[in-house]
Design a protein around this motif. Structure first.
Motif, PDB file in Angstrom:
ATOM      1  N   ALA A   4       0.867  -1.176   0.000  1.00 54.52           N
ATOM      2  CA  ALA A   4       0.000   0.000   0.000  1.00 54.52           C
ATOM      3  C   ALA A   4       0.896   1.215   0.000  1.00 54.52           C
ATOM      4  O   ALA A   4       1.967   1.199   0.590  1.00 54.52           O
ATOM      5  N   LEU A   5       0.481   2.262  -0.652  1.00 53.05           N
ATOM      6  CA  LEU A   5       1.244   3.502  -0.650  1.00 53.05           C
ATOM      7  C   LEU A   5       0.527   4.501   0.224  1.00 53.05           C
ATOM      8  O   LEU A   5      -0.640   4.790   0.022  1.00 53.05           O
ATOM      9  N   LEU A   6       1.212   5.033   1.211  1.00 49.12           N
ATOM     10  CA  LEU A   6       0.607   5.951   2.162  1.00 49.12           C
ATOM     11  C   LEU A   6       1.324   7.285   2.110  1.00 49.12           C
ATOM     12  O   LEU A   6       2.488   7.367   2.481  1.00 49.12           O
ATOM     13  N   PRO A   7       0.671   8.354   1.660  1.00 47.05           N
ATOM     14  CA  PRO A   7       1.323   9.665   1.744  1.00 47.05           C
ATOM     15  C   PRO A   7       1.338  10.127   3.194  1.00 47.05           C
ATOM     16  O   PRO A   7       0.353   9.966   3.906  1.00 47.05           O
ATOM     17  N   ARG A  24       5.915   2.864   1.530  1.00 40.64           N
ATOM     18  CA  ARG A  24       5.311   1.633   1.024  1.00 40.64           C
ATOM     19  C   ARG A  24       5.341   0.584   2.133  1.00 40.64           C
ATOM     20  O   ARG A  24       6.380   0.313   2.719  1.00 40.64           O
ATOM     21  N   VAL A  25       4.157   0.036   2.390  1.00 39.70           N
ATOM     22  CA  VAL A  25       3.976  -0.909   3.484  1.00 39.70           C
ATOM     23  C   VAL A  25       3.558  -2.259   2.910  1.00 39.70           C
ATOM     24  O   VAL A  25       2.689  -2.331   2.043  1.00 39.70           O
ATOM     25  N   LEU A  26       4.164  -3.336   3.406  1.00 33.87           N
ATOM     26  CA  LEU A  26       3.818  -4.683   2.966  1.00 33.87           C
ATOM     27  C   LEU A  26       2.501  -5.129   3.594  1.00 33.87           C
ATOM     28  O   LEU A  26       2.018  -4.510   4.541  1.00 33.87           O
ATOM     29  N   ALA A  27       1.948  -6.208   3.079  1.00 32.43           N
ATOM     30  CA  ALA A  27       0.665  -6.711   3.576  1.00 32.43           C
ATOM     31  C   ALA A  27       0.697  -7.016   5.071  1.00 32.43           C
ATOM     32  O   ALA A  27      -0.315  -6.890   5.758  1.00 32.43           O
ATOM     33  N   ASN A  28       1.860  -7.371   5.610  1.00 31.26           N
ATOM     34  CA  ASN A  28       1.953  -7.693   7.035  1.00 31.26           C
ATOM     35  C   ASN A  28       2.178  -6.452   7.906  1.00 31.26           C
ATOM     36  O   ASN A  28       2.325  -6.566   9.126  1.00 31.26           O
ATOM     37  N   ASP A  30       4.800  -4.312   7.721  1.00 27.97           N
ATOM     38  CA  ASP A  30       6.199  -3.874   7.768  1.00 27.97           C
ATOM     39  C   ASP A  30       6.494  -2.917   6.625  1.00 27.97           C
ATOM     40  O   ASP A  30       5.888  -3.008   5.547  1.00 27.97           O
ATOM     41  N   LEU A  31       7.442  -1.994   6.858  1.00 24.70           N
ATOM     42  CA  LEU A  31       7.908  -1.138   5.767  1.00 24.70           C
ATOM     43  C   LEU A  31       8.614  -2.003   4.729  1.00 24.70           C
ATOM     44  O   LEU A  31       9.350  -2.930   5.081  1.00 24.70           O
ATOM     45  N   ASP A  32       8.388  -1.710   3.459  1.00 26.93           N
ATOM     46  CA  ASP A  32       9.042  -2.422   2.361  1.00 26.93           C
ATOM     47  C   ASP A  32      10.416  -1.795   2.150  1.00 26.93           C
ATOM     48  O   ASP A  32      10.542  -0.744   1.530  1.00 26.93           O
ATOM     49  N   GLU A  33      11.455  -2.432   2.658  1.00 27.53           N
ATOM     50  CA  GLU A  33      12.803  -1.863   2.618  1.00 27.53           C
ATOM     51  C   GLU A  33      13.440  -1.900   1.236  1.00 27.53           C
ATOM     52  O   GLU A  33      14.535  -1.391   1.055  1.00 27.53           O
ATOM     53  N   THR A  34      12.746  -2.463   0.230  1.00 29.82           N
ATOM     54  CA  THR A  34      13.240  -2.367  -1.142  1.00 29.82           C
ATOM     55  C   THR A  34      12.820  -1.041  -1.772  1.00 29.82           C
ATOM     56  O   THR A  34      13.264  -0.704  -2.860  1.00 29.82           O
ATOM     57  N   PHE A  35      11.957  -0.298  -1.086  1.00 26.45           N
ATOM     58  CA  PHE A  35      11.464   0.989  -1.571  1.00 26.45           C
ATOM     59  C   PHE A  35      12.310   2.095  -0.943  1.00 26.45           C
ATOM     60  O   PHE A  35      12.191   2.389   0.246  1.00 26.45           O
ATOM     61  N   ARG A  40      10.728   4.479   2.726  1.00 28.05           N
ATOM     62  CA  ARG A  40      10.240   5.865   2.634  1.00 28.05           C
ATOM     63  C   ARG A  40      10.964   6.606   1.513  1.00 28.05           C
ATOM     64  O   ARG A  40      12.175   6.601   1.459  1.00 28.05           O
ATOM     65  N   ALA A  41      10.214   7.289   0.672  1.00 31.72           N
ATOM     66  CA  ALA A  41      10.786   8.162  -0.357  1.00 31.72           C
ATOM     67  C   ALA A  41      10.265   9.562  -0.119  1.00 31.72           C
ATOM     68  O   ALA A  41       9.066   9.760   0.074  1.00 31.72           O
TER      69      ALA A  41
END
Length: 125
Positions: A4-7, A24-28, A30-35, A40-41
């Motif tokens: 999910a993308l959360l501004p 960008r947050v994974l379904a579980n 957690d932050l998606d650390e590949t983003f 966080r961008a």
């Protein structure tokens, strides 16, 4: 991979500027650390006159973020790794002046099957 993308908005100490980061947050949860290496961008950080209003994810995982920049429509695109898509607009950002003397407002965004970013909002003449 579900994401999910959360501004997230974080006003700075200067009245006329604001910060923005896409998370960008994974379904579980957690932050998606590949983003952007940490989930966080923050490509719009400390941009005077910017109001971010919406975001959408393309089929290929690129992220479109839209809003109003100094009274004009604005769009920015991130790659799947969270870096700015420098092939989009000027260094990842496209500002659209619709000729209004007033502040225009972007209210919604959609991305079609070809990756075109569609903005909807109000133009004041």
């Amino acid at each position: 991979r579900s994401t999910a993308l959360l501004p997230t908005f974080s006003p700075s100490t200067t009245f006329s500027t604001s910060g923005f980061s896409a998370v960008r947050v994974l379904a579980n949860g957690d932050l998606d650390e590949t983003f952007d290496l940490d989930g966080r961008a923050s490509g719009f950080a400390a941009t005077p006159g910017l109001v971010v209003t919406a975001s959408a994810v393309q089929r290929d995982g690129k992220v479109g973020v839209v809003g109003t920049l100094e009274g004009d429509f604005a769009a920015r695109r991130y790659l799947t790794d969270g870096s700015l898509d420098l092939s989009f607009g000027f260094l990842g950002t496209r500002r659209i002046d619709l000729g209004s003397e007033e502040t225009d407002r972007v209210d919604a965004v959609a991305i079609d099957g070809d990756g075109n970013i569609l903005l909807a909002g109000t133009v004041f003449y």
